[in-house]
Design a protein around this motif. Structure first.
Motif, PDB file in Angstrom:
ATOM      1  N   ALA A  88      74.841 -29.546  -7.043  1.00  0.00           N
ATOM      2  CA  ALA A  88      75.657 -28.742  -7.947  1.00  0.00           C
ATOM      3  C   ALA A  88      77.110 -28.724  -7.488  1.00  0.00           C
ATOM      4  N   ARG A  89      77.313 -28.611  -6.168  1.00  0.00           N
ATOM      5  CA  ARG A  89      78.683 -28.564  -5.650  1.00  0.00           C
ATOM      6  C   ARG A  89      79.407 -29.888  -5.841  1.00  0.00           C
ATOM      7  N   SER A  90      78.659 -30.962  -5.850  1.00  0.00           N
ATOM      8  CA  SER A  90      79.268 -32.285  -6.025  1.00  0.00           C
ATOM      9  C   SER A  90      79.231 -32.734  -7.480  1.00  0.00           C
ATOM     10  N   ASP A  91      78.835 -31.815  -8.367  1.00  0.00           N
ATOM     11  CA  ASP A  91      78.742 -32.110  -9.800  1.00  0.00           C
ATOM     12  C   ASP A  91      77.839 -33.304 -10.061  1.00  0.00           C
ATOM     13  N   GLY A  92      76.748 -33.397  -9.307  1.00  0.00           N
ATOM     14  CA  GLY A  92      75.757 -34.432  -9.524  1.00  0.00           C
ATOM     15  C   GLY A  92      76.016 -35.737  -8.796  1.00  0.00           C
ATOM     16  N   ASN A  93      77.068 -35.825  -8.018  1.00  0.00           N
ATOM     17  CA  ASN A  93      77.378 -37.050  -7.266  1.00  0.00           C
ATOM     18  C   ASN A  93      76.468 -37.122  -6.040  1.00  0.00           C
ATOM     19  N   VAL A  94      75.509 -38.051  -6.097  1.00  0.00           N
ATOM     20  CA  VAL A  94      74.500 -38.122  -5.037  1.00  0.00           C
ATOM     21  C   VAL A  94      75.120 -38.498  -3.701  1.00  0.00           C
ATOM     22  N   SER A  95      76.063 -39.407  -3.721  1.00  0.00           N
ATOM     23  CA  SER A  95      76.695 -39.837  -2.471  1.00  0.00           C
ATOM     24  C   SER A  95      77.405 -38.670  -1.796  1.00  0.00           C
ATOM     25  N   ALA A  96      78.177 -37.908  -2.594  1.00  0.00           N
ATOM     26  CA  ALA A  96      78.895 -36.761  -2.044  1.00  0.00           C
ATOM     27  C   ALA A  96      77.929 -35.697  -1.547  1.00  0.00           C
ATOM     28  N   ALA A  97      76.833 -35.495  -2.284  1.00  0.00           N
ATOM     29  CA  ALA A  97      75.836 -34.509  -1.870  1.00  0.00           C
ATOM     30  C   ALA A  97      75.172 -34.930  -0.559  1.00  0.00           C
ATOM     31  N   ALA A  98      74.901 -36.231  -0.443  1.00  0.00           N
ATOM     32  CA  ALA A  98      74.284 -36.724   0.788  1.00  0.00           C
ATOM     33  C   ALA A  98      75.211 -36.508   1.985  1.00  0.00           C
ATOM     34  N   ARG A  99      76.507 -36.800   1.796  1.00  0.00           N
ATOM     35  CA  ARG A  99      77.459 -36.574   2.887  1.00  0.00           C
ATOM     36  C   ARG A  99      77.500 -35.104   3.274  1.00  0.00           C
ATOM     37  N   ALA A 100      77.477 -34.221   2.271  1.00  0.00           N
ATOM     38  CA  ALA A 100      77.520 -32.783   2.559  1.00  0.00           C
ATOM     39  C   ALA A 100      76.289 -32.322   3.317  1.00  0.00           C
ATOM     40  N   LEU A 101      75.153 -32.976   3.062  1.00  0.00           N
ATOM     41  CA  LEU A 101      73.912 -32.608   3.732  1.00  0.00           C
ATOM     42  C   LEU A 101      73.758 -33.313   5.077  1.00  0.00           C
ATOM     43  N   GLY A 102      74.636 -34.289   5.330  1.00  0.00           N
ATOM     44  CA  GLY A 102      74.559 -35.006   6.598  1.00  0.00           C
ATOM     45  C   GLY A 102      73.432 -36.006   6.662  1.00  0.00           C
TER      46      GLY A 102
END
Length: 314
Positions: A280-294
Protein backbone atom coordinates in the motif's frame (compact mmCIF):
# COMPACT_ATOMS: atom_id res chain seq x y z
CA UNK A 1 -41.02 48.57 7.64
CA UNK A 2 -42.42 45.48 5.96
CA UNK A 3 -40.31 42.33 6.25
CA UNK A 4 -39.96 42.01 2.46
CA UNK A 5 -38.73 45.61 2.17
CA UNK A 6 -36.25 45.12 5.01
CA UNK A 7 -34.83 41.96 3.45
CA UNK A 8 -34.45 43.68 0.07
CA UNK A 9 -32.76 46.73 1.62
CA UNK A 10 -30.33 44.68 3.72
CA UNK A 11 -29.51 42.46 0.74
CA UNK A 12 -28.50 45.48 -1.29
CA UNK A 13 -26.52 47.16 1.49
CA UNK A 14 -22.75 47.10 1.10
CA UNK A 15 -22.27 47.41 4.86
CA UNK A 16 -24.21 44.25 5.76
CA UNK A 17 -21.74 41.35 5.91
CA UNK A 18 -23.36 38.74 8.18
CA UNK A 19 -23.88 35.12 7.14
CA UNK A 20 -27.62 35.76 7.22
CA UNK A 21 -27.34 38.69 4.85
CA UNK A 22 -25.16 36.61 2.53
CA UNK A 23 -27.96 34.05 2.34
CA UNK A 24 -30.53 36.78 1.68
CA UNK A 25 -28.33 38.07 -1.13
CA UNK A 26 -28.09 34.64 -2.70
CA UNK A 27 -31.85 34.32 -2.48
CA UNK A 28 -32.46 37.73 -4.05
CA UNK A 29 -29.72 38.01 -6.66
CA UNK A 30 -28.51 34.48 -7.44
CA UNK A 31 -31.87 32.75 -7.32
CA UNK A 32 -34.05 35.72 -8.29
CA UNK A 33 -36.58 35.21 -5.51
CA UNK A 34 -39.08 37.75 -4.18
CA UNK A 35 -39.33 37.93 -0.35
CA UNK A 36 -43.01 38.90 -0.69
CA UNK A 37 -43.87 35.78 -2.72
CA UNK A 38 -46.67 34.05 -0.82
CA UNK A 39 -46.84 30.83 -2.84
CA UNK A 40 -46.61 27.58 -0.93
CA UNK A 41 -43.54 25.36 -1.33
CA UNK A 42 -43.45 22.98 -4.26
CA UNK A 43 -44.45 19.42 -3.50
CA UNK A 44 -43.44 16.26 -5.32
CA UNK A 45 -45.97 13.75 -6.57
CA UNK A 46 -46.40 10.59 -4.54
CA UNK A 47 -44.52 8.65 -7.21
CA UNK A 48 -41.62 11.10 -7.21
CA UNK A 49 -41.44 11.01 -3.43
CA UNK A 50 -41.56 7.22 -3.43
CA UNK A 51 -38.64 7.07 -5.87
CA UNK A 52 -36.55 9.37 -3.72
CA UNK A 53 -37.34 7.42 -0.59
CA UNK A 54 -36.42 4.14 -2.31
CA UNK A 55 -33.08 5.60 -3.37
CA UNK A 56 -32.37 6.56 0.24
CA UNK A 57 -33.98 3.51 1.86
CA UNK A 58 -30.88 2.11 3.65
CA UNK A 59 -30.17 5.53 5.10
CA UNK A 60 -33.79 6.17 6.12
CA UNK A 61 -34.01 2.83 7.91
CA UNK A 62 -30.86 3.56 9.87
CA UNK A 63 -32.00 7.10 10.72
CA UNK A 64 -35.55 6.24 11.82
CA UNK A 65 -34.75 5.26 15.45
CA UNK A 66 -32.74 8.45 15.87
CA UNK A 67 -35.66 10.52 14.57
CA UNK A 68 -37.93 8.79 17.06
CA UNK A 69 -35.61 9.63 19.94
CA UNK A 70 -35.30 13.25 18.88
CA UNK A 71 -39.05 13.61 18.52
CA UNK A 72 -39.58 12.16 21.99
CA UNK A 73 -37.48 15.04 23.31
CA UNK A 74 -38.97 17.94 21.35
CA UNK A 75 -42.35 16.79 20.07
CA UNK A 76 -44.41 17.94 23.06
CA UNK A 77 -43.11 21.50 22.63
CA UNK A 78 -44.81 21.81 19.25
CA UNK A 79 -41.87 20.81 17.11
CA UNK A 80 -41.79 18.99 13.79
CA UNK A 81 -38.81 16.69 13.12
CA UNK A 82 -37.89 16.26 9.47
CA UNK A 83 -35.19 14.54 7.44
CA UNK A 84 -34.41 15.66 3.89
CA UNK A 85 -32.19 14.52 1.07
CA UNK A 86 -29.33 16.63 -0.28
CA UNK A 87 -31.74 18.51 -2.55
CA UNK A 88 -33.88 19.64 0.37
CA UNK A 89 -36.84 17.33 -0.27
CA UNK A 90 -38.49 16.19 2.98
CA UNK A 91 -38.37 12.38 3.01
CA UNK A 92 -39.42 11.55 6.56
CA UNK A 93 -40.89 13.37 9.56
CA UNK A 94 -42.32 13.10 13.05
CA UNK A 95 -45.09 15.48 14.16
CA UNK A 96 -47.92 15.56 16.70
CA UNK A 97 -51.45 15.44 15.37
CA UNK A 98 -52.34 18.70 17.13
CA UNK A 99 -49.62 20.58 15.22
CA UNK A 100 -49.90 18.75 11.90
CA UNK A 101 -52.34 21.14 10.25
CA UNK A 102 -50.14 24.17 10.88
CA UNK A 103 -47.02 22.47 9.52
CA UNK A 104 -48.86 21.11 6.50
CA UNK A 105 -50.15 24.61 5.75
CA UNK A 106 -46.61 25.98 5.93
CA UNK A 107 -45.38 23.24 3.62
CA UNK A 108 -43.21 21.59 6.26
CA UNK A 109 -44.33 18.19 5.12
CA UNK A 110 -43.11 15.08 3.34
CA UNK A 111 -42.50 15.67 -0.35
CA UNK A 112 -42.02 19.43 -0.18
CA UNK A 113 -38.86 21.08 -1.52
CA UNK A 114 -37.00 23.42 0.84
CA UNK A 115 -33.80 24.18 -1.04
CA UNK A 116 -32.50 27.73 -0.72
CA UNK A 117 -32.76 28.09 -4.49
CA UNK A 118 -36.57 27.83 -4.39
CA UNK A 119 -37.43 28.87 -0.80
CA UNK A 120 -34.79 31.46 -0.04
CA UNK A 121 -33.16 31.59 3.37
CA UNK A 122 -34.59 28.81 5.56
CA UNK A 123 -33.21 26.24 7.96
CA UNK A 124 -33.08 23.28 5.58
CA UNK A 125 -32.01 25.10 2.44
CA UNK A 126 -29.36 27.30 4.04
CA UNK A 127 -27.95 24.35 6.00
CA UNK A 128 -27.52 22.45 2.74
CA UNK A 129 -26.24 25.47 0.80
CA UNK A 130 -23.53 26.20 3.37
CA UNK A 131 -22.89 22.68 4.66
CA UNK A 132 -23.09 23.73 8.30
CA UNK A 133 -25.40 23.84 11.28
CA UNK A 134 -27.82 26.79 11.19
CA UNK A 135 -30.77 28.23 13.06
CA UNK A 136 -33.17 30.47 11.16
CA UNK A 137 -35.48 32.15 13.67
CA UNK A 138 -38.76 33.69 12.53
CA UNK A 139 -38.01 36.97 10.65
CA UNK A 140 -34.56 35.72 9.64
CA UNK A 141 -36.36 33.78 6.90
CA UNK A 142 -36.24 35.28 3.43
CA UNK A 143 -39.92 34.91 2.58
CA UNK A 144 -42.43 36.84 4.69
CA UNK A 145 -44.76 33.85 4.75
CA UNK A 146 -42.13 31.81 6.64
CA UNK A 147 -41.53 34.30 9.47
CA UNK A 148 -43.87 32.48 11.84
CA UNK A 149 -41.51 29.52 12.23
CA UNK A 150 -38.17 28.75 13.82
CA UNK A 151 -35.95 26.13 12.16
CA UNK A 152 -32.88 24.38 13.62
CA UNK A 153 -30.83 22.30 11.19
CA UNK A 154 -27.65 20.25 10.94
CA UNK A 155 -26.07 18.60 7.89
CA UNK A 156 -25.45 14.86 7.63
CA UNK A 157 -22.47 13.70 5.56
CA UNK A 158 -22.37 10.37 3.78
CA UNK A 159 -19.63 7.71 3.95
CA UNK A 160 -18.26 9.08 0.67
CA UNK A 161 -17.67 12.51 2.22
CA UNK A 162 -20.51 14.14 0.28
CA UNK A 163 -23.46 16.00 1.77
CA UNK A 164 -26.22 13.45 2.16
CA UNK A 165 -29.09 15.03 4.11
CA UNK A 166 -30.29 17.70 6.50
CA UNK A 167 -31.91 17.09 9.88
CA UNK A 168 -34.47 19.74 10.78
CA UNK A 169 -36.53 20.63 13.82
CA UNK A 170 -39.10 23.35 13.16
CA UNK A 171 -41.34 25.04 15.71
CA UNK A 172 -44.86 26.33 15.22
CA UNK A 173 -45.05 28.07 18.59
CA UNK A 174 -44.93 31.87 18.59
CA UNK A 175 -43.63 31.94 22.16
CA UNK A 176 -40.53 29.88 21.39
CA UNK A 177 -37.46 31.88 22.35
CA UNK A 178 -34.01 32.03 20.79
CA UNK A 179 -32.60 30.59 24.03
CA UNK A 180 -34.79 27.53 23.71
CA UNK A 181 -33.81 27.29 20.05
CA UNK A 182 -30.17 26.99 21.11
CA UNK A 183 -31.00 24.01 23.31
CA UNK A 184 -32.89 22.32 20.49
CA UNK A 185 -30.11 23.15 18.04
CA UNK A 186 -27.57 21.35 20.22
CA UNK A 187 -29.78 18.27 20.29
CA UNK A 188 -30.25 18.41 16.51
CA UNK A 189 -26.48 18.52 16.00
CA UNK A 190 -25.96 15.58 18.35
CA UNK A 191 -28.62 13.52 16.57
CA UNK A 192 -27.19 14.36 13.14
CA UNK A 193 -23.76 13.14 14.28
CA UNK A 194 -25.32 9.95 15.63
CA UNK A 195 -27.13 9.25 12.35
CA UNK A 196 -23.96 9.89 10.38
CA UNK A 197 -21.95 7.53 12.57
CA UNK A 198 -24.55 4.75 12.53
CA UNK A 199 -24.91 4.94 8.75
CA UNK A 200 -21.13 4.93 8.31
CA UNK A 201 -20.88 1.75 10.37
CA UNK A 202 -23.71 0.17 8.38
CA UNK A 203 -21.93 1.04 5.12
CA UNK A 204 -18.86 -1.02 6.11
CA UNK A 205 -20.42 -4.11 7.73
CA UNK A 206 -17.29 -6.26 7.42
CA UNK A 207 -14.83 -3.64 8.64
CA UNK A 208 -13.60 -2.68 12.08
CA UNK A 209 -14.62 0.90 12.95
CA UNK A 210 -11.92 2.93 14.63
CA UNK A 211 -12.37 6.28 16.33
CA UNK A 212 -9.57 8.31 14.76
CA UNK A 213 -9.89 11.34 17.00
CA UNK A 214 -11.75 12.31 20.16
CA UNK A 215 -14.03 15.23 19.34
CA UNK A 216 -17.58 16.21 20.23
CA UNK A 217 -18.06 18.17 17.04
CA UNK A 218 -18.10 15.41 14.45
CA UNK A 219 -17.84 11.68 13.86
CA UNK A 220 -14.11 11.08 13.17
CA UNK A 221 -14.26 7.43 12.17
CA UNK A 222 -12.19 5.06 10.02
CA UNK A 223 -13.30 1.75 8.52
CA UNK A 224 -10.39 -0.73 8.68
CA UNK A 225 -10.33 -4.06 6.85
CA UNK A 226 -8.85 -7.41 7.90
CA UNK A 227 -5.41 -6.35 6.66
CA UNK A 228 -5.49 -3.20 8.78
CA UNK A 229 -5.93 -0.96 5.78
CA UNK A 230 -8.21 2.05 6.17
CA UNK A 231 -10.82 1.66 3.43
CA UNK A 232 -13.37 4.27 4.53
CA UNK A 233 -13.49 7.52 6.45
CA UNK A 234 -16.16 9.96 7.57
CA UNK A 235 -15.97 13.53 6.31
CA UNK A 236 -14.49 14.70 9.59
CA UNK A 237 -11.84 11.96 9.48
CA UNK A 238 -10.99 12.88 5.89
CA UNK A 239 -10.40 16.46 6.94
CA UNK A 240 -8.48 15.58 10.09
CA UNK A 241 -6.21 13.04 8.39
CA UNK A 242 -5.74 14.73 5.02
CA UNK A 243 -7.56 12.06 3.01
CA UNK A 244 -9.51 12.45 -0.23
CA UNK A 245 -12.27 14.98 0.28
CA UNK A 246 -14.95 12.96 -1.53
CA UNK A 247 -15.43 9.53 -3.05
CA UNK A 248 -13.56 6.33 -2.27
CA UNK A 249 -10.30 6.69 -0.40
CA UNK A 250 -7.05 5.01 -1.46
CA UNK A 251 -6.46 2.22 1.07
CA UNK A 252 -3.70 3.13 3.50
CA UNK A 253 -2.25 1.37 6.54
CA UNK A 254 -4.32 2.41 9.51
CA UNK A 255 -1.12 2.44 11.57
CA UNK A 256 0.26 5.23 9.40
CA UNK A 257 -2.90 7.32 9.67
CA UNK A 258 -3.17 6.85 13.41
CA UNK A 259 0.50 7.52 14.07
CA UNK A 260 1.26 4.07 15.44
CA UNK A 261 4.41 2.01 15.03
CA UNK A 262 4.53 0.10 11.77
CA UNK A 263 7.00 -2.68 12.74
CA UNK A 264 5.85 -6.22 13.17
CA UNK A 265 5.78 -6.00 16.94
CA UNK A 266 3.59 -2.91 16.85
CA UNK A 267 0.34 -2.64 14.96
CA UNK A 268 0.14 -6.17 13.60
CA UNK A 269 2.46 -9.18 13.75
CA UNK A 270 0.81 -11.06 10.92
CA UNK A 271 2.96 -11.53 7.84
CA UNK A 272 0.03 -10.85 5.53
CA UNK A 273 -0.66 -7.49 7.16
CA UNK A 274 3.02 -6.54 6.90
CA UNK A 275 3.12 -7.34 3.18
CA UNK A 276 -0.14 -5.55 2.49
CA UNK A 277 1.09 -2.44 4.31
CA UNK A 278 4.31 -2.38 2.31
CA UNK A 279 2.42 -2.75 -0.96
CA UNK A 280 0.00 0.00 0.00
CA UNK A 281 2.82 2.40 0.86
CA UNK A 282 4.49 1.74 -2.48
CA UNK A 283 1.17 2.04 -4.33
CA UNK A 284 1.46 -1.55 -5.51
CA UNK A 285 5.09 -1.39 -6.68
CA UNK A 286 6.41 -4.83 -5.78
CA UNK A 287 10.06 -3.90 -6.15
CA UNK A 288 9.70 -0.90 -3.83
CA UNK A 289 7.72 -2.98 -1.34
CA UNK A 290 10.38 -5.68 -1.37
CA UNK A 291 13.11 -3.11 -0.67
CA UNK A 292 11.06 -1.70 2.21
CA UNK A 293 10.68 -5.18 3.67
CA UNK A 294 14.36 -5.96 3.19
CA UNK A 295 13.76 -9.00 0.97
CA UNK A 296 14.24 -9.83 -2.68
CA UNK A 297 11.60 -9.24 -5.30
CA UNK A 298 11.30 -12.94 -6.09
CA UNK A 299 10.93 -13.75 -2.42
CA UNK A 300 8.13 -11.22 -2.06
CA UNK A 301 6.34 -12.68 -5.09
CA UNK A 302 6.49 -16.14 -3.50
CA UNK A 303 5.08 -14.79 -0.22
CA UNK A 304 2.37 -12.87 -2.06
CA UNK A 305 1.34 -16.05 -3.87
CA UNK A 306 1.27 -18.02 -0.65
CA UNK A 307 -0.76 -15.29 1.11
CA UNK A 308 -3.22 -14.99 -1.76
CA UNK A 309 -2.20 -11.44 -2.66
CA UNK A 310 -2.38 -10.46 -6.32
CA UNK A 311 -0.06 -7.90 -7.89
CA UNK A 312 -1.78 -4.58 -8.59
CA UNK A 313 -2.52 -4.21 -12.30
CA UNK A 314 -2.15 -1.04 -14.36
Amino acid sequence: MRHADYVARQSQSNSATSALTASWRRSLFKHGLDPADARRPERLTLEELSQRRQAMDPFLRVAAPQLDQLFNLVGLSGCNVMLTDADGVVLDQRVNGADAEQFRDWGLWQGTLWSEAVQGTNGIGTCLAEGRQVTIHRDEHFHTRNTGMSCMDAPIWGPDGRLLAALDVSSARAEQTERYNRLISAQVAQTARAIEAVFFRASFPDARIVVADDTADAAVLLAVDQDDLAIGATRAARRALGLEREGAIRPRPAADLLGRSDDLTGFDKAERAAVVRALARSDGNVSAAARALGIGRATLYRRMSRLGLAEKSG
